[in-house]
Motif scaffolding. Structure first.
Motif, PDB file in Angstrom:
ATOM      1  N   ASP A 154      -5.416   4.461   0.693  1.00 15.75           N
ATOM      2  CA  ASP A 154      -6.646   4.135   1.411  1.00 15.75           C
ATOM      3  C   ASP A 154      -7.063   5.272   2.340  1.00 15.75           C
ATOM      4  O   ASP A 154      -6.408   6.325   2.404  1.00 15.75           O
ATOM      5  N   LEU A 155      -8.166   5.074   3.094  1.00 15.44           N
ATOM      6  CA  LEU A 155      -8.708   6.134   3.940  1.00 15.44           C
ATOM      7  C   LEU A 155      -7.704   6.576   4.997  1.00 15.44           C
ATOM      8  O   LEU A 155      -7.549   7.777   5.254  1.00 15.44           O
ATOM      9  N   LYS A 198       0.831  -1.197   0.000  1.00 13.07           N
ATOM     10  CA  LYS A 198       0.000   0.000   0.000  1.00 13.07           C
ATOM     11  C   LYS A 198       0.869   1.251   0.000  1.00 13.07           C
ATOM     12  O   LYS A 198       1.948   1.261   0.586  1.00 13.07           O
ATOM     13  N   THR A 229       1.710   4.629   1.463  1.00 16.60           N
ATOM     14  CA  THR A 229       1.507   5.288   2.747  1.00 16.60           C
ATOM     15  C   THR A 229       2.129   6.679   2.709  1.00 16.60           C
ATOM     16  O   THR A 229       3.355   6.812   2.618  1.00 16.60           O
ATOM     17  N   GLN A 247      -5.168   8.739   3.368  1.00 22.07           N
ATOM     18  CA  GLN A 247      -5.721  10.045   3.037  1.00 22.07           C
ATOM     19  C   GLN A 247      -5.757  10.958   4.258  1.00 22.07           C
ATOM     20  O   GLN A 247      -5.475  12.155   4.171  1.00 22.07           O
ATOM     21  N   GLY A 279      -4.397   4.113  -5.084  1.00 22.51           N
ATOM     22  CA  GLY A 279      -3.937   3.164  -4.089  1.00 22.51           C
ATOM     23  C   GLY A 279      -3.749   3.723  -2.698  1.00 22.51           C
ATOM     24  O   GLY A 279      -3.174   3.056  -1.835  1.00 22.51           O
ATOM     25  N   ALA A 290      -7.904   7.408  -3.836  1.00 20.85           N
ATOM     26  CA  ALA A 290      -8.242   5.989  -3.693  1.00 20.85           C
ATOM     27  C   ALA A 290      -7.925   5.225  -4.977  1.00 20.85           C
ATOM     28  O   ALA A 290      -7.446   4.085  -4.934  1.00 20.85           O
TER      29      ALA A 290
END
Length: 241
Positions: free
Chosen positions: A127-128, A22, A24, A131, A125, A122
């Motif tokens: 994610d919440l 992911k 980050t 964000q 790639g 999103a």
């Protein structure tokens, strides 16, 4: 000492690490793809030391936001594709404040929210949780005035003009010195006109309005005026080839 005047574009960059597949966010930075100056020494020094993408231009802009605001960049342009002729100085960019129009946002916080697109992040790639980290990093940057600038430093190969003999990604800390002396939103809306054949619209991903085949009109989301001091610290070369 002769003062240097600049006109350029700053592009915000999310600094991310890939963790467990992911993206980050770990901070924010800015990248300057285009910058024009009116002083030869500043042009050469900025390119050699950090890799500022500086070009020579004749610049015109007011020293304070009193009354009409008009910014101008005149620089030498080659003839249009498929045409013969000499280079000539042309109006590359101008920006004028339209006092009869209203800005779409009312504060820097509004501008931040308007430019923050969770759906787009999103799709890339983020994610919440990522964000939210990015939003906190943006808020911290606005509050403290500290971030990193990213530069692409490269030298053209003398034997092959379409290649670089040296390339490097350079990062340098940029820190605001104290609080801004002036920080205010200007009345009205700023409207930019950009020479279409310069390629700036596509390079910067700007959406144009109007049907003028020569100059594209680009509306600004918000218009702010600020006076502040900042320092650029020692740079680090994070990649070179």
């Amino acid at each position: 000492m002769v003062p240097e005047r600049d006109f350029g574009f700053l592009v915000p960059v999310a600094v991310c690490e890939r963790r467990a597949g992911k993206l980050t966010p770990v901070g924010v930075a800015v990248y300057m793809p285009y910058l024009w100056v009116d002083l030869g020494a500043a042009l050469l020094g900025g390119r050699e030391v950090l890799g500022f993408p500086k070009g020579q231009a004749t610049l015109g802009f007011p020293t304070a936001p009193t009354g009409a605001v008009e910014l101008r960049v005149d620089t030498w342009m080659p003839p249009a594709a498929g045409r013969s002729g000499a280079w000539r100085e042309e109006r590359l960019i101008d920006a004028r404040l339209d006092g009869s129009a209203r800005s779409r946002v009312r504060s820097l916080a509004d501008a931040l929210r308007s430019g923050f697109d969770p759906a787009w992040l999103a799709s890339r790639g983020v994610d919440l949780a990522g964000q939210l980290r990015l939003l906190r990093a943006l808020t911290l940057t606005l509050r403290t005035g500290g971030l990193r600038m990213v530069f692409l430093k490269q030298y053209r190969d003398a034997a092959a003009c379409d290649r670089a003999c040296y390339q490097a990604i350079v990062e340098a800390p940029c820190t605001r010195a104290g609080a801004p002396r002036v920080a205010a939103q200007l009345p009205g809306a700023l409207r930019l006109r950009i020479l279409r054949r310069s390629g700036l619209l596509g390079e910067l991903g700007l959406r144009a309005e109007g049907g003028d085949p020569e100059r594209a009109r680009v509306p600004a989301l918000a218009t702010f005026y600020t006076e502040l001091d900042f320092t650029i610290g020692a740079a680090d070369v994070v990649w070179a080839a």
